[in-house]
Structures are given as C-alpha cells and as structure tokens.
Design a protein around this motif. Structure first.
Motif, PDB file in Angstrom:
ATOM      1  N   GLN A   1     -12.527   1.833 107.269  1.00  0.00           N
ATOM      2  CA  GLN A   1     -12.812   0.792 106.271  1.00  0.00           C
ATOM      3  C   GLN A   1     -14.174   0.164 106.564  1.00  0.00           C
ATOM      4  O   GLN A   1     -14.952  -0.126 105.665  1.00  0.00           O
TER       5      GLN A   1
ATOM      6  N   ALA B   1      -7.709   3.500 110.208  1.00  0.00           N
ATOM      7  CA  ALA B   1      -7.897   2.780 108.945  1.00  0.00           C
ATOM      8  C   ALA B   1      -8.995   1.730 109.102  1.00  0.00           C
ATOM      9  O   ALA B   1      -9.921   1.666 108.290  1.00  0.00           O
TER      10      ALA B   1
ATOM     11  N   ASP C   1      -3.520   2.779 112.254  1.00  0.00           N
ATOM     12  CA  ASP C   1      -4.203   1.531 111.931  1.00  0.00           C
ATOM     13  C   ASP C   1      -5.612   1.503 112.517  1.00  0.00           C
ATOM     14  O   ASP C   1      -6.528   0.928 111.929  1.00  0.00           O
TER      15      ASP C   1
ATOM     16  N   GLY D   1      -6.540   2.962 103.440  1.00  0.00           N
ATOM     17  CA  GLY D   1      -5.433   2.053 103.225  1.00  0.00           C
ATOM     18  C   GLY D   1      -5.380   0.935 104.250  1.00  0.00           C
ATOM     19  O   GLY D   1      -6.054   0.974 105.268  1.00  0.00           O
ATOM     20  N   MET D   2      -4.566  -0.086 103.938  1.00  0.00           N
ATOM     21  CA  MET D   2      -4.509  -1.246 104.817  1.00  0.00           C
ATOM     22  C   MET D   2      -3.668  -0.958 106.051  1.00  0.00           C
ATOM     23  O   MET D   2      -2.685  -0.230 105.991  1.00  0.00           O
ATOM     24  N   SER D   3      -4.056  -1.600 107.160  1.00  0.00           N
ATOM     25  CA  SER D   3      -3.249  -1.513 108.369  1.00  0.00           C
ATOM     26  C   SER D   3      -2.057  -2.452 108.219  1.00  0.00           C
ATOM     27  O   SER D   3      -2.049  -3.306 107.323  1.00  0.00           O
ATOM     28  N   ILE D   4      -1.061  -2.282 109.083  1.00  0.00           N
ATOM     29  CA  ILE D   4       0.108  -3.154 109.038  1.00  0.00           C
ATOM     30  C   ILE D   4      -0.333  -4.615 109.136  1.00  0.00           C
ATOM     31  O   ILE D   4       0.140  -5.483 108.410  1.00  0.00           O
ATOM     32  N   HIS D   5      -1.298  -4.856 110.022  1.00  0.00           N
ATOM     33  CA  HIS D   5      -1.721  -6.247 110.186  1.00  0.00           C
ATOM     34  C   HIS D   5      -2.391  -6.782 108.926  1.00  0.00           C
ATOM     35  O   HIS D   5      -2.175  -7.925 108.523  1.00  0.00           O
ATOM     36  N   GLN D   6      -3.192  -5.954 108.277  1.00  0.00           N
ATOM     37  CA  GLN D   6      -3.833  -6.413 107.041  1.00  0.00           C
ATOM     38  C   GLN D   6      -2.795  -6.716 105.958  1.00  0.00           C
ATOM     39  O   GLN D   6      -2.918  -7.703 105.232  1.00  0.00           O
TER      40      GLN D   6
END
Lengths: 515, 353
Positions: A277, A273, A270, B198-203
């Motif tokens: 981003q 990511a 994360d 890609g999106m993080s878990i939080h997103q």
C-alpha cells in the motif's frame, strides 16, 4: 563482456536502461572472475550487482544474508519480474518442503541462504557437488567482531567457500569503516580482493536534530509537520508497541493522512499489504520498527523521522538513506530526549546473555548432559529450553561450539574445560557490551554536536563529503519554513458502497477501451 | 466484545465443569480427544478452532476482565473453574443483536475457511493484474499450496480473465447480500486487486472501530457464514464451490501426522516409521490417534480387536468418563493406553459425523 552488452542485459532482465554508480564496475570484475569488496550506500542497488551476475554466469550464485525477510522479499520481487530460478533457504521452511527443494537445487541460478542454515553439513554436501560460480556475502560487516552487528556464523564462511571449490567472492556492505573492511578481507583470506568503495553521504538529505524534554512533546511536532506536508514518510521506533500506539494517536490527530504501522510481529499477509500500500501511494505515513524498509524500492520517500535514538550511527545512516532516492529534497528528523536513553541501553543489554543467564545455561546443559546428552534439533526449542532470545542463543551456540562444549547437538562435558570456557565467554560478553556502549556514545555525541551534522555523521566512514544540494543541517541554519519538498498530489478518497467497490475491483462494467 | 461474547457462551455451556483452559483449547482448535469430546458434550462445535492465533496471555486477561466485571463467576478457589453469571447471561442476550454468533461453524470449517479466503483473494489479485497485462505485482498470499492452486487455475484461465471475474462478481455479490452491508464492506475491503492492496486486519479494526482481536474473529465468522451459504445452495455458487472443492478436512490433520499416515498406508510398522522419521514411538502413537479422530476410513481393527473395542467403550460408559486412568483400571490388563485413546478418538470421530 562489452559495455553496451551489459546494459542490454540490464534492460532485458531488470528493465533499467542505465547502471547506477558502481554497479557496472563491480559486475565487470565479477564476470572476469575477480573477487570484489563493494561498499555502496543504502539504496544504491547493491543487489543488482549479484542478481544480474547470477543471470549471466554459468553456474549458481549463492547469497548469504542474515535478513530472512529481506531474502523473502527479494525472491518475490525477482519472481515478479520473471526471474524464476531463484529460491530462499532458511530454517523457517517446513522440513518436507526443504527436502523437496534440496533435491532440485541444481535447477536454480540464484540461491539465498541464511548463515545459520549454511552451517549445516547436509546443505554443504549438496552445494559442494554443484557448480557454484559466485559466492555473495551480503551485509558483510557482520563478519567483523568490531562491527555493530557481528554474526559469529559469518566467521566460518571462508571454510565453507573452500568446500565449494573457491568460487568468486563478492562481499557487500552499506556501512563498513576501514577497520571493518580490513576484517572482511582478512576473514575471507582474499588479500587481492578488489575494493569498490563509494561514499555514503547523501547530498539531497538535510539533517535535523530536535531535542525535547519528554515524549509528550514529540506527538505535536509530528502532527504539525505532517499536517503541513503531504509526503511519503517513515517514522522509526525502537519498540513495536510504541509504533502501534503513535500510529493510532497520529491517525486521530490528523485523520486526513493515511497512516499505518508495520513491525516484525505482524502476520505475513498484513505485512505485504502495508508494504505494498505504501509503495503504491495508498498510504502516506508508516510508523515502523527497523524491520521495515529493507529491500523496499520506493524512490519518493521525503521524510524519515526517528522517534527514538537508534543504538548506533550505522543503523541511523541506513534508515535515513531510504529517503530521497530520486534525488529530490528530503529530510531526516531525529527527536532526541535524554529520558529515552534507557531504550538503546536496554537493547544492548538484551542482545547478549547476562552472567546469570550464562550460569543458568551452563547448569541446564549439565543436566541435559546427564540425561539425554543431546539438545533438541529445533533451534526454537533450544531457545525456549534455555530461556534465551534468538540473538543470545546464536551468540552462545557459536562460543560453545568453538570451545568444544557442543558438537552440533551433542553436549561434550569436561569439568575443567567448562570452567575455563565460562570465564572466557563471560569476559567476551563484557568486551562486546563495552563495544556497543561505545557505539551508543558515538551517536549520543553526534546528537550533541555543535558543528555541521553532515560532516560529523560520515567522518568515521569517509574522509570527505559532497556539498549539500539543498539545505544542510540544523547546525548550519536549517529552516523548516524554507523546506519545499515535492508533495503528493491530492488523492481523493471517494467512499463507494461495497457493491461498487467490488465492481471496480473486478473490472465489472469496464470495456476494453478503458484499459 | 466478540471475544468476550464467545468466551461467555462457552462458559455458559460448560458451567464450571472444566477449567478455563478447556475454552482456550476449543477456540484454538486443539486436536486432542479431550477437546473434541468437550465440544460435543457441551455443544460448542461451532466455536471449535475459530481463533487459532489466540494467545494464552490475551485469553487469561479476558477471563480476568470478565471475572472483574461480574460476568464470570469463579466457583472454585483451587482451580480456575468459571460459570457465566446472571449478569453475564443478560449481557449475552443483549449482545446477540450486534454479534452474529450463529455465523460460526468452527468444527465444520475451521480447517477450510482460511484456505478458501486465501485462494479467492490471490486468484482475484492474479486475474485483475493479468487482465491489465501487469505481471510485476507482489502476491499477497505466499502459502505454497495456495500459490500452486492459483497457478494451475491461471494456466487454464488466461485470456478468459474478464469472463471469470464477472462470474466471481455475480457469485460474490449475491453471497454478500446474505450479510449486513458493513460485513460485506469489510470483506471487500480485505481483497486485493490491480494496483490496489487490501486492508490489514488492523486497518479494518480502525475503520470499523473494533479491537484487532474482534476483527480477526468477525472476519472468520463472515467466511464461515459464506461457506455455509455456498454449501446450502451450491448450484447457485458453482465457482465458489469449485474453489472449495478440493479443500477438505484433511487440513485438520497436522502435516506430521499426515506423513505418518502415508507410511502406515504403505504398510510400515510403528517401530519402522519412528526410526525412519527419527521420532519417538509415542509421537507416532499420537499421530495415529489424531488420524483416528478425523479419518472415518481409519482401519481401527488393525490396532484393536472388535472385542476389545467394545470393552473399552463399555468401561467408558460405566465410568461416565474419558479419564484414561479410570478406564484402564476397569478393562483387561492387556489393553494398552494407546488402544484406549485410539478407541475413544475413533468413537468421537463417528459421533462427529
């Protein structure tokens, strides 16, 4: 090496056509075997100085860096541009993996290592048999007891350099006052070192301090500002939880901006990511802790906001320095509230063990001495056992070793010595807390400064500063309405069905001409 | 809701016969005989190891909340023993409309799900970037074993990117049709590609209006579901099966135990291994028990004679217990605690298959 030649290598290996200020001069000195102390502002490309040298020098370059995530990021970025002979060694590696890497250390050109790991005899032995041509001390201000980020392990670097047959030294820092510079030179025992000192003031950043009564006033300020401008923005927080909370509140208030949070407590996947981003302009705003930004090369960050007061000017200058690396008009906004002052104070307190902590550690150690006599070999376990944070234990371990209370993991007991050492460490803790408090007072004073903020921000680091390219600061009549940063052209976020998203992701139905 | 639901499901089956930490260990996937025994006894195989990053603090908070809401009922004052109340059971019944509990297959997949997703997402990121001749991307996954797997495949896949990408598309598309649209979208949102992270878990949590914990769990459930579909119809998903092929349950064994196993296979004694690895003998015993729990080919007869094995199993069934002390008291004195643990672990192993 002739000058155009160096530029060719820069182009070939890193894809840049020209050097930035200071880089070439430093690299030339290194290539000719001269020791260098380089003080270059954040974002000036310090790392190129040793990365290119590593590529060109015959032997191996070692980089000592206290920031593990920064090392890992740099290794990733280097591998991405096809610089493959690079590795980061740190204590988080699995022992098996580490052993494997140790066996082929000679195959690398550039080895990043944490100061803690470099203290280990095993690694020192292996390195001493290799041809080390350059030894880089990153964040060299950590060597100074009077710096804001003193790392005791850094003081032992000069003896390590000797065991490595005295390679050329490059000490780098973004924030080193002249006192700290002197400490670095003394500690490394290289009086003839060549200094390359560059001013750290940034003529394209305007400084704005806004005092508020309570936290409640901060959110509307943020949402107004960020509604008016669509610009890449970093908002720094002193706590992970607040960064998360404000990120959420802000997303609710301004849903047309893409906002995320980032801190050291997130899973690796994360973290990458979110970082990428943001680099990729998929995000506008990051609410983060100081963990974000190191080693991030984003040139169009326009706004850096401090939601909380940082504990000293040095970190403030570094974090602000991430704005406007492309030279365009950028802004630093510090939101100050007297009610927040307990936060940096608490950070200062928690960095060092208290007297009670010290007492309990000493009695724990005595107990261990009376049973097994040895501390666990895993640092994490020791920290848990003694109930200390990583920073606290790092501080104490150095002191205990220095005063002969422990040798690696063996505890050496001598009643009288222990009593003396207790007093010494206790006094030292007092002294260091005082130093930190002075640092904090310095930034508080700056916040309340009536004269030009730019002038007083840099005064302890350099004697003069450049004339600002755009507006100057909130004490010199900064007006937000006259601020015209370059904005991101509007991005349309079309919501596709998952099938279409998947098609787009995997390039289905795209023929080769569309590439 | 998902975390709560799974806790209620577990406590419904356990009915207060174990303390709440048994549930915690099940969700974390603790590799102990006690926990493996519990999941079989209470038929909670599917929730084994579905939430490895669960923090004790969060778990306890959830237990307290469920207790306060009246969904969990504490049945002992001295020990944290809970039953799912009538209200809790009702809530569970209703929640099955929204929560796909049946997706989870923890015992089977908890060691593979993550590796599968990491391989797939890194492979897609690599192939799409290479297709665009862009080699400067930052990989989203930095697990060494996954990196190596993708690297090896990439060497063979170069210049065939678009063929492989379309194979991945076909298989993923039909696979994702077994999920709801929202679940499929969540999965696709997490993937990274060319200039697209890609999106993080939080997103994902924000987008789909769930807590981060539920999102994490939901995502795990989605992967388990996909793995089940792949296994049920592996001829329809040849490429996905290929990704899965050499991810086996060996990941169930900790690295340290695995390394002990390597020494054992080379014929080293327990004492020598302990010396070589600078570990205590007891740690090596623990490793051997762990291996016995997961490896069907474990040569148990090297450590316990057939006769003693039978004695231990008999004692266990007579005392109707896995409490070591009780078994130890009812078998011959020469049988050690280590041997009892080993036999029980091995028995669990064969039962589990």
């Amino acid at each position: 090496m002739s000058q155009p030649e160096l530029e060719n290598y820069l182009q070939t290996y890193f894809g840049y056509s020209t050097f930035r200020v200071g880089q070439k001069e430093i690299i030339q000195d290194i290539m000719e075997g001269r020791d260098v102390l380089g003080v270059l502002p954040t974002g000036s490309g310090k790392s190129i100085c040793y990365q290119l040298s590593a590529k060109l020098l015959d032997g191996i370059t070692i980089v000592v860096s206290p920031l593990i995530s920064l090392m890992i990021d740099q290794v990733k970025q280097l591998k991405a541009i096809n610089f493959k002979e690079v590795i980061a060694l740190n204590s988080f590696m699995e022992p098996m993996e580490r052993r494997k890497v140790y066996q082929k250390l000679h195959t690398y050109k550039l080895i990043y290592v944490s100061p803690e790991l470099l203290q280990k005899k095993e690694l020192q032995n292996i390195l001493s048999k290799l041809h080390i041509s350059l030894f880089v001390i990153d964040e060299a201000h950590c060597i100074s007891q009077w710096g804001y980020e003193f790392r005791p392990d850094y003081l032992k670097l000069n003896t390590i350099v000797e065991t490595l047959n005295n390679p050329t030294i490059l000490a780098l820092s973004a924030t080193a006052t002249s006192n700290v510079q002197r400490d670095i030179i003394d500690a490394m025992k290289r009086p003839a070192i060549i200094k390359h000192i560059y001013p750290m003031d940034r003529d394209n950043i305007a400084f704005c301090v806004e005092e508020v009564e309570t936290d409640n006033e901060k959110l509307p300020i943020l949402s107004n500002l960020l509604t008016n401008y669509r610009i890449p923005t970093l908002i720094y927080f002193s706590s992970r939880q607040t960064a998360e909370d404000i990120s959420k509140l802000l997303s609710d208030k301004i849903p047309f901006r893409r906002i995320a949070f980032y801190h050291g407590g997130m899973e690796q996947i994360d973290r990458i990511a979110i970082q990428q981003q943001f680099m990729n302009d998929q995000l506008d705003i990051i609410c983060c802790t100081s963990a974000f930004g190191m080693g991030i090369n984003k040139s169009n960050i326009r706004l850096v906001i401090h939601y909380h007061l940082p504990p000293q000017l040095e970190s403030f200058i570094q974090e602000v320095g991430r704005a406007g690396r492309d030279g365009e008009s950028s802004l630093s906004l510090l939101l100050f509230s007297k009610k927040d002052l307990y936060i940096p104070k608490r950070i200062i307190q928690s960095e060092l063990p208290s007297k009670q902590d010290l007492q309990s550690v000493f009695s724990h150690l005595l107990n261990i001495f009376n049973s097994s006599g040895k501390l666990p070999s895993n640092e994490q376990q020791v920290q848990n056992l003694l109930q200390l944070s990583e920073t606290q234990w790092r501080f104490l371990r150095f002191q205990l070793e220095k005063h002969g209370m422990i040798d690696e993991n063996t505890i050496l007991y001598e009643k009288e010595n222990w009593e003396k050492v207790f007093q010494k460490i206790n006094n030292l803790i007092f002294e260091r807390s005082l130093l930190k408090e002075n640092k904090l007072n310095e930034i508080i004073q700056w916040v309340h400064e009536k004269e030009c903020l730019r002038k007083h921000l840099y005064k302890s680091f350099q004697s003069s500063y450049q004339k600002p390219k755009f507006q100057c600061c909130s004490n010199c009549g900064f007006s937000i309405s006259e601020w015209e940063p370059l904005e991101i052209t509007n991005v349309k976020n079309v919501e596709l069905s998952w099938e279409n998203k998947l098609k787009k992701l995997l390039f289905i139905g795209v023929n080769d001409e569309a590439k | 809701m998902l975390v709560e639901g799974i806790i209620l499901k577990c406590s419904m089956n356990i009915q207060g016969e174990r303390t709440d930490s048994a549930i915690y260990h099940i969700l974390k996937g603790k590799r102990s005989i006690q926990t493996v025994q519990d999941i079989h006894l209470y038929q909670l195989e599917n929730f084994f190891g579905v939430y490895k990053s669960l923090k004790k603090q969060l778990f306890e908070r959830k237990i307290n909340e469920l207790n306060a809401k009246g969904f969990l009922q504490r049945i002992s004052t001295s020990e944290p023993l809970f039953k799912t109340s009538k209200a809790g059971v009702d809530w569970l019944d209703q929640s099955t409309v929204e929560i796909p509990y049946h997706y989870f297959a923890g015992l089977k997949y908890n060691g593979m799900a993550n590796s599968f997703f990491e391989r797939l997402t890194l492979l897609i990121q690599t192939l799409t970037n290479s297709y665009m001749k862009y080699y400067k991307f930052i990989p989203v996954i930095d697990t060494t074993s996954v990196e190596n797997w993708v690297k090896a495949l990439f060497l063979k896949a170069k210049s065939k990117e678009s063929y492989i990408l379309s194979t991945i598309f076909q298989e993923l598309e039909s696979l994702l049709h077994y999920l709801t649209d929202q679940e499929a979208e969540m999965f696709v949102d997490r993937l990274s590609g060319y200039k697209n992270y890609g999106m993080s878990i939080h997103q994902l949590a924000v987008k789909y209006e769930m807590t981060s914990e539920d999102t994490q769990l939901y995502f795990t459930g989605i992967i388990h579901r996909m793995l089940t579909m792949i296994e049920n119809a592996n001829s329809s998903f040849p490429f996905m099966s290929f990704i899965l092929k050499d991810i086996s349950n060996k990941h169930m064994i900790t690295n340290s135990a695995n390394s002990t196993y390597t020494f054992l296979k080379r014929g080293y004694s327990i004492d020598t291994i302990a010396q070589l690895r600078q570990l205590k003998n007891n740690t090596i015993y623990d490793h051997i028990v762990e291996i016995a729990l997961y490896d069907a080919n474990f040569p148990i007869h090297n450590y316990v004679s057939k006769e003693d094995q039978q004695k231990i199993m008999k004692a266990s069934s007579i005392t109707r217990s896995y409490k070591l002390k009780m078994i130890k008291q009812s078998v011959d004195e020469h049988i050690s605690y280590f041997q009892i643990r080993l036999v029980l672990a091995y028995a669990k192993n064969s039962l589990g298959r």
